[in-house]
Design an enzyme around this catalytic site. Structure first.
Site, PDB file in Angstrom:
ATOM      1  N   SER A  90      -6.901   6.309  -4.077  1.00 34.05           N
ATOM      2  CA  SER A  90      -8.183   6.702  -4.662  1.00 34.05           C
ATOM      3  C   SER A  90      -9.026   5.495  -5.020  1.00 34.05           C
ATOM      4  O   SER A  90     -10.235   5.604  -5.159  1.00 34.05           O
ATOM      5  CB  SER A  90      -7.958   7.482  -5.957  1.00 34.05           C
ATOM      6  OG  SER A  90      -7.056   8.518  -5.764  1.00 34.05           O
ATOM      7  N   GLU A 129     -12.826  11.673   2.371  1.00 36.85           N
ATOM      8  CA  GLU A 129     -13.506  10.390   2.523  1.00 36.85           C
ATOM      9  C   GLU A 129     -12.678   9.546   3.497  1.00 36.85           C
ATOM     10  O   GLU A 129     -11.498   9.296   3.248  1.00 36.85           O
ATOM     11  CB  GLU A 129     -13.632   9.672   1.177  1.00 36.85           C
ATOM     12  CG  GLU A 129     -14.651  10.327   0.253  1.00 36.85           C
ATOM     13  CD  GLU A 129     -14.687   9.726  -1.147  1.00 36.85           C
ATOM     14  OE1 GLU A 129     -15.768   9.675  -1.741  1.00 36.85           O
ATOM     15  OE2 GLU A 129     -13.622   9.315  -1.660  1.00 36.85           O
TER      16      GLU A 129
HETATM   17  N1  LIG Z   1      -4.035  13.228  -8.241  1.00 36.76           N
HETATM   18  C1  LIG Z   1      -5.194  13.302  -7.637  1.00 36.76           C
HETATM   19  O1  LIG Z   1      -6.058  14.102  -8.042  1.00 36.76           O
HETATM   20  C2  LIG Z   1      -5.482  12.437  -6.443  1.00 36.76           C
HETATM   21  C3  LIG Z   1      -6.575  12.763  -5.617  1.00 36.76           C
HETATM   22  C4  LIG Z   1      -6.792  12.002  -4.452  1.00 36.76           C
HETATM   23  C5  LIG Z   1      -5.979  10.924  -4.174  1.00 36.76           C
HETATM   24  N2  LIG Z   1      -4.930  10.605  -5.032  1.00 36.76           N
HETATM   25  C6  LIG Z   1      -4.095   9.470  -4.650  1.00 36.76           C
HETATM   26  O2  LIG Z   1      -2.942   9.994  -4.014  1.00 36.76           O
HETATM   27  C7  LIG Z   1      -1.832   9.135  -4.252  1.00 36.76           C
HETATM   28  C8  LIG Z   1      -0.705   9.940  -4.862  1.00 36.76           C
HETATM   29  O3  LIG Z   1      -1.116  10.445  -6.136  1.00 36.76           O
HETATM   30  P1  LIG Z   1      -0.462  11.723  -6.801  1.00 36.76           P
HETATM   31  O4  LIG Z   1      -1.357  12.155  -7.882  1.00 36.76           O
HETATM   32  O5  LIG Z   1      -0.084  12.696  -5.748  1.00 36.76           O
HETATM   33  O6  LIG Z   1       0.856  11.080  -7.445  1.00 36.76           O
HETATM   34  P2  LIG Z   1       2.184  11.794  -7.957  1.00 36.76           P
HETATM   35  O7  LIG Z   1       2.751  10.925  -8.992  1.00 36.76           O
HETATM   36  O8  LIG Z   1       1.924  13.224  -8.270  1.00 36.76           O
HETATM   37  O9  LIG Z   1       3.136  11.790  -6.651  1.00 36.76           O
HETATM   38  C9  LIG Z   1       3.641  10.612  -6.071  1.00 36.76           C
HETATM   39  C10 LIG Z   1       4.922  10.969  -5.294  1.00 36.76           C
HETATM   40  O10 LIG Z   1       5.344   9.825  -4.557  1.00 36.76           O
HETATM   41  C11 LIG Z   1       6.758   9.791  -4.579  1.00 36.76           C
HETATM   42  N3  LIG Z   1       7.218   8.431  -4.280  1.00 36.76           N
HETATM   43  C12 LIG Z   1       7.242   7.356  -5.083  1.00 36.76           C
HETATM   44  N4  LIG Z   1       7.755   6.300  -4.427  1.00 36.76           N
HETATM   45  C13 LIG Z   1       8.034   6.701  -3.170  1.00 36.76           C
HETATM   46  C14 LIG Z   1       8.590   6.066  -2.028  1.00 36.76           C
HETATM   47  N5  LIG Z   1       8.952   4.786  -2.054  1.00 36.76           N
HETATM   48  N6  LIG Z   1       8.755   6.792  -0.895  1.00 36.76           N
HETATM   49  C15 LIG Z   1       8.408   8.086  -0.857  1.00 36.76           C
HETATM   50  N7  LIG Z   1       7.876   8.734  -1.932  1.00 36.76           N
HETATM   51  C16 LIG Z   1       7.690   8.061  -3.070  1.00 36.76           C
HETATM   52  C17 LIG Z   1       7.114  10.262  -5.965  1.00 36.76           C
HETATM   53  O11 LIG Z   1       8.447  10.740  -6.018  1.00 36.76           O
HETATM   54  C18 LIG Z   1       6.077  11.360  -6.201  1.00 36.76           C
HETATM   55  O12 LIG Z   1       6.562  12.627  -5.815  1.00 36.76           O
HETATM   56  C19 LIG Z   1      -2.329   8.021  -5.149  1.00 36.76           C
HETATM   57  O13 LIG Z   1      -2.696   6.928  -4.351  1.00 36.76           O
HETATM   58  C20 LIG Z   1      -3.556   8.641  -5.789  1.00 36.76           C
HETATM   59  O14 LIG Z   1      -4.499   7.698  -6.199  1.00 36.76           O
HETATM   60  C21 LIG Z   1      -4.675  11.351  -6.132  1.00 36.76           C
END
Ligand SMILES: NC(=O)c1ccc[n+]([C@@H]2O[C@H](COP(=O)([O-])OP(=O)(O)OC[C@H]3O[C@@H](n4cnc5c(N)ncnc54)[C@H](O)[C@@H]3O)[C@@H](O)[C@H]2O)c1
Length: 596
Positions: free
Chosen positions: A121, A154
């Site tokens: 993000s 995006e």
């Molecule tokens: N939450 C939002 O609203 C949102 C929106 C758009 C983009 N993002 C982006 O998406 C990405 C993920 O965010 P999220 O909110 O889903 O996080 P989250 O914490 O909900 O999920 C992250 C997942 O990654 C897993 N993980 C960690 N290390 C890992 C590895 N080495 N190999 C495989 N899996 C691994 C974790 O177990 C977890 O399930 C971030 O870069 C965030 O900025 C988030």
């Protein structure tokens, strides 16, 4: 010919990853879904199942299609399972070193032609890409939460991303039924760069007890038509993720203090209050991962305000003024059964207001929303006057005269002399300090702000503004009156912009700054906010409707009160106002409306 993507990999099945898996599998693409451990994999599987089951229950997905969708998903622990996919999208936590490590590993595991994408993000896609030997095949594909629902993606190209990779990914987005905007690699891209300053500001309001979580969220939903309030949205995003995004944007985006995470956020993350995913954030949820809010110790007991709270009985209301707001407010009170005394500065103005109220009530009758008898009864409750003396026996006065402090102060001084003791004196000001008006009387405890929104008969929200001198009884009375009018009252402190304008206008101003910096176009920025965040209008649509002069005036007030450099009005906004491009009312603002 665009490249065919028959199998994609998704790394990390948290809030975003699980949703992204669903998007691909729903559109007939095989997915290898990868997590770090068995328990994490199981959580991802449960999230996917929960989401698709809900879609079936809502009739949005056939049961057979759900089963086919699940068959397309292959779950695995570890990145090695991704050896033969065509594209990988990474959605692990927002940490640069973690993402770089994963990309280096993906570079080793995946075929040379595989495209490597990040869902980051706020981190630099360029910095992530240089951890591989194929930075020209690295790209940002930023989905919005919840990924299966939000239409926007995006697409982030770095200076080295190959044009055909960009084109292939754009074609893929179209296949997924998404609308993409393609942009360069800048912190927060379009949507988050505009969203997170606002979210952080809302957390700051909550932290400083400026208003309750329920009121902050209700204000933005009802005042701006947003699909959810900022604190509920923070819970959905995840407070840990939100913290990392803010922190990165602060460091990468020019150290704008508005992106410096509010201290409460860090405390909540440390305490394990991560939002929906942990079952508790600003609100409490039925269980981790559930969208259902359950009451907790901060939930207001009952929204009904009773006389027991000290609310005074109100039957007769005076409304002072003859403009749009006064006219709407007279109608609202009369329709709700109050006796109304309208006071203007002359018989001619009274006749005009009377005509306007009649016209509006008649429209209600024509549209079938109001019975003729109710219209007549409402009109029968209003008396028209040009003398403030007629307010001697009202229980509540609502002032809606011109937005000038000297005029309002003089009026309140007169009301102080005319009105009986115990009357609640309310101002509808949208930008002046209520305390200044209150101190023009000898009864500041009885003075409160009642900020209606335009058009008053339609907009469901009223901001009840209490000053440091407003008594609890006066606030209770104001809330009880709003409830009797069928409006939702939110209570806030006496600060510039109250809740809605204080949160809305800096965001609009930021959009102007983004346009001014040529990062994107007005159309793409509007698209991003509508399709990525569910806003009913994009910022430039809204600025042209509100009026650029009005927006600039509000932004100046906010800047003067808080002296926050990030609130300084965008020079482009000032120039457009100087040039007379004020929006729809002058047929030209950010857009040319002369042919519409
Ligand atoms: N939450 C939002 O609203 C949102 C929106 C758009 C983009 N993002 C982006 O998406 C990405 C993920 O965010 P999220 O909110 O889903 O996080 P989250 O914490 O909900 O999920 C992250 C997942 O990654 C897993 N993980 C960690 N290390 C890992 C590895 N080495 N190999 C495989 N899996 C691994 C974790 O177990 C977890 O399930 C971030 O870069 C965030 O900025 C988030």
């Amino acid at each position: 010919m665009a490249r065919e993507f028959s199998t994609v990999g998704v790394v990390g099945l948290g809030t975003m990853g699980a949703g992204i898996v669903e998007v691909f599998a729903r559109n007939g693409i095989d997915v290898v879904a990868v997590e770090i451990s068995e328990p994490a994999l199981e959580r991802g599987r449960v999230t996917l199942t929960g989401s698709t089951d809900r879609a079936v229950a809502k009739g949005k997905l056939a049961a057979a299609d759900r089963d086919a969708l699940h068959e397309r998903v292959h779950f695995a622990v570890g990145l090695d399972a991704l050896h033969s996919v065509d594209l990988v999208i990474e959605a692990v936590p927002e940490h640069l070193d973690l993402k770089q490590r994963i990309f280096a590993e993906l570079d080793r595991v995946c075929r040379p032609e595989t495209i490597l994408a990040t869902n980051t993000s706020s981190l630099s896609v360029t910095e992530i890409s240089v951890a591989t030997t194929r930075p020209n095949q690295v790209i940002g594909i930023h989905f919005f939460n919840p990924a299966p629902v939000m239409k926007l993606v995006e697409v982030v190209r770095t200076v080295v991303t190959a044009p055909e990779v960009v084109a292939d990914v754009e074609a893929l987005c179209a296949r997924l039924g998404k609308v993409d905007v393609t942009i360069n690699d800048r912190a927060g891209f379009i949507a988050n760069a505009l969203l997170f300053g606002y979210l952080n500001h809302a957390v700051g309001m909550f932290e400083s007890h400026y208003a309750t979580r329920e009121d902050i969220d209700a204000a933005m939903k009802l005042g701006c038509g947003l699909p959810m309030g900022p604190l509920a949205l923070m819970d959905l995003i995840g407070l840990d993720t939100a913290y990392e995004i803010l922190d990165t944007m602060y460091r990468r985006g020019g150290r704008d203090r508005r992106h410096a995470p509010v201290p409460l956020l860090k405390q909540m993350v440390t305490a394990g209050l991560l939002g929906r995913k942990s079952g508790r954030g600003f609100y409490t949820y039925e269980r981790p991962g559930s969208p259902v809010v359950v009451p907790d110790e901060a939930t207001p007991l009952a929204s009904e305000v009773t006389l027991a709270d000290g609310a005074r009985a109100i039957t007769k209301v005076g409304v002072v003024g003859s403009g749009t707001m006064a006219t709407g407010i007279i109608e609202v009170f009369a329709k709700a059964g109050y006796e109304v005394v309208s006071v203007t500065r002359g018989a001619e103005k009274s006749a005009k207001v009377c005509e306007a109220v009649k016209t509006s009530l008649n429209k209600g009758v024509v549209r079938g929303k109001l019975a003729e008898a109710d219209r007549d009864a409402a009109l029968g409750r209003i008396s028209w006057s040009a003398a403030l003396d007629h307010l001697a026996d009202v229980d509540l006065v609502v002032e809606a005269v011109v937005e000038e402090l000297s005029v309002k102060k003089a009026l309140f001084a007169s009301l102080d002399e005319i009105c009986k003791p115990g009357v609640v004196l309310a101002t509808t000001t949208s930008s002046l300090p209520v305390i200044d008006v209150a101190m023009a009387t000898h009864r500041p405890a009885d003075v409160v702000g009642l900020h209606f929104f335009n058009p008053a008969p339609i907009m469901p929200l009223v901001e009840v503004v209490r000053t440091i001198r407003t008594s609890p009884e006066t606030t209770a009375t104001a809330r009880a009156v709003c409830a009797a009018l069928g409006k939702t009252a939110v209570v806030c402190g006496d600060r510039s912009g109250f809740i809605v304008n204080a949160l809305l206008f800096p965001y609009l101003n930021d959009a102007v700054k983004m346009l001014e910096a040529s990062y994107s176009t007005a159309d793409d920025i509007d698209h991003a906010m509508k399709l990525g965040c569910g806003y009913p209008m994009g910022p430039f649509d809204l600025l042209d409707v509100v009026g650029l002069d009005v927006s600039l005036a509000i932004q100046r007030e906010l800047y003067l009160e808080l002296r926050e450099p990030g609130f300084a009005p965008a020079p482009l906004l000032e120039h457009l106002v100087t040039a007379g491009y004020l929006g729809r009312k002058t047929r030209r603002g950010f857009r040319d409306h002369s042919h519409r």
